[in-house]
Design a protein around this motif. Structure first.
Motif, PDB file in Angstrom:
ATOM      1  N   ALA A  71      29.912  26.614  12.190  1.00  0.00           N
ATOM      2  CA  ALA A  71      29.041  26.197  11.090  1.00  0.00           C
ATOM      3  C   ALA A  71      28.158  27.361  10.657  1.00  0.00           C
ATOM      4  CB  ALA A  71      28.187  25.010  11.514  1.00  0.00           C
ATOM      5  N   ASP A  72      28.117  28.395  11.480  1.00  0.00           N
ATOM      6  CA  ASP A  72      27.289  29.561  11.190  1.00  0.00           C
ATOM      7  C   ASP A  72      28.172  30.785  10.977  1.00  0.00           C
ATOM      8  OD1 ASP A  72      24.874  28.124  11.600  1.00  0.00           O
ATOM      9  OD2 ASP A  72      25.222  28.272  13.763  1.00  0.00           O
ATOM     10  N   ILE A 101      29.914  32.305   2.507  1.00  0.00           N
ATOM     11  CA  ILE A 101      30.616  31.242   1.781  1.00  0.00           C
ATOM     12  C   ILE A 101      31.619  30.599   2.724  1.00  0.00           C
ATOM     13  CG2 ILE A 101      32.142  30.707  -0.159  1.00  0.00           C
ATOM     14  CD1 ILE A 101      30.916  33.163  -1.587  1.00  0.00           C
ATOM     15  N   LYS A 102      31.536  29.272   2.843  1.00  0.00           N
ATOM     16  CA  LYS A 102      32.464  28.539   3.699  1.00  0.00           C
ATOM     17  C   LYS A 102      33.683  28.126   2.871  1.00  0.00           C
ATOM     18  CE  LYS A 102      28.762  26.638   6.537  1.00  0.00           C
ATOM     19  NZ  LYS A 102      28.138  25.420   7.072  1.00  0.00           N
ATOM     20  N   ILE A 139      38.185  24.415  -1.143  1.00  0.00           N
ATOM     21  CA  ILE A 139      36.828  24.146  -1.592  1.00  0.00           C
ATOM     22  C   ILE A 139      35.933  25.198  -0.965  1.00  0.00           C
ATOM     23  CG2 ILE A 139      34.910  22.512  -1.538  1.00  0.00           C
ATOM     24  CD1 ILE A 139      36.968  20.281  -1.378  1.00  0.00           C
ATOM     25  N   TYR A 140      35.043  25.753  -1.768  1.00  0.00           N
ATOM     26  CA  TYR A 140      34.129  26.774  -1.286  1.00  0.00           C
ATOM     27  C   TYR A 140      32.710  26.224  -1.320  1.00  0.00           C
ATOM     28  CZ  TYR A 140      38.183  29.706  -1.875  1.00  0.00           C
ATOM     29  OH  TYR A 140      39.451  30.229  -1.787  1.00  0.00           O
ATOM     30  N   PHE A 141      31.991  26.405  -0.233  1.00  0.00           N
ATOM     31  CA  PHE A 141      30.614  25.942  -0.123  1.00  0.00           C
ATOM     32  C   PHE A 141      29.681  27.146  -0.107  1.00  0.00           C
ATOM     33  CE2 PHE A 141      33.173  22.606   1.797  1.00  0.00           C
ATOM     34  CZ  PHE A 141      32.634  21.459   1.236  1.00  0.00           C
ATOM     35  N   GLN A 161      26.167  20.067   0.387  1.00  0.00           N
ATOM     36  CA  GLN A 161      26.968  19.809   1.585  1.00  0.00           C
ATOM     37  C   GLN A 161      27.109  21.025   2.510  1.00  0.00           C
ATOM     38  OE1 GLN A 161      28.074  16.754   2.449  1.00  0.00           O
ATOM     39  NE2 GLN A 161      26.869  16.102   0.692  1.00  0.00           N
ATOM     40  N   TYR A 162      26.522  22.129   2.164  1.00  0.00           N
ATOM     41  CA  TYR A 162      26.704  23.378   2.913  1.00  0.00           C
ATOM     42  C   TYR A 162      26.398  23.210   4.403  1.00  0.00           C
ATOM     43  CZ  TYR A 162      26.518  28.321   4.149  1.00  0.00           C
ATOM     44  OH  TYR A 162      26.744  29.545   4.737  1.00  0.00           O
TER      45      TYR A 162
END
Length: 169
Positions: free
Chosen positions: A125-126, A134-135, A147-149, A155-156
């Protein structure tokens, strides 16, 4: 009582596919192992090798898959190999309908709670690099939906990156 035959294992292809005598490929039902080039892929293969190499296996609940492989619940003696892979945290549950649904889902849940295997090594998550924040998640492998967060997305903080599924930062 129906007696099912045992088959000699000739080899292991990856974390969810083995080869039995007659050079028949068997895919473990309800098991999704990481591809060999992804996080946890080698570990899943080694775990399956440890469980079945040089042994006799019994197949139950067999069905064909679209690529001509047999899909089955695989046993070595009374040990359900599919379940052991979940217990060790090297694979993920793949939806299917067998008498083992709840047992396998529970085994994965326990591995997740204990942060075993891919649930510690391959999930994050980190960001590993503070400059890469960017996730990137994959929502549907079949159509390659990504999907990019970004940090300012609502929702990040809930999104995690599962590198064993091909997701990345």
């Amino acid at each position: 009582m129906v007696v099912t035959p045992d088959y000699a294992v000739l080899g292991v292809i990856d974390g969810d596919t083995l080869v039995i005598e007659g050079k028949n490929k068997v895919r473990l039902r309800q098991v999704q192992a990481p591809y060999l080039n992804l996080c946890g892929g080698d570990e899943a293969k080694k775990e399956l090798e440890k469980l079945v190499s040089g042994k006799m296996v019994r197949l139950e609940n067999e069905i064909p898959d679209p690529w001509g492989r047999t899909m089955a619940m695989v046993f070595v003696g009374n040990q359900l190999v599919n379940k052991t892979l979940f217990e060790n945290g090297v694979v993920r549950y793949y939806h299917d309908v067998t008498p083992y649904n709840d047992e396998l889902k529970n085994a994965q849940s326990m591995a997740e709670e204990k942060h075993l295997g891919i649930f510690s090594k391959c999930e994050s998550a980190d960001p590993p690099n503070p400059k890469c924040i960017i996730k990137g998640n994959i929502r549907n492998e079949k159509v390659d939906t990504k999907i990019y967060f970004l940090p300012n997305c609502a929702q990040y903080k809930f999104a995690k990156v599962s590198m064993d599924l091909g997701e990345n930062w």
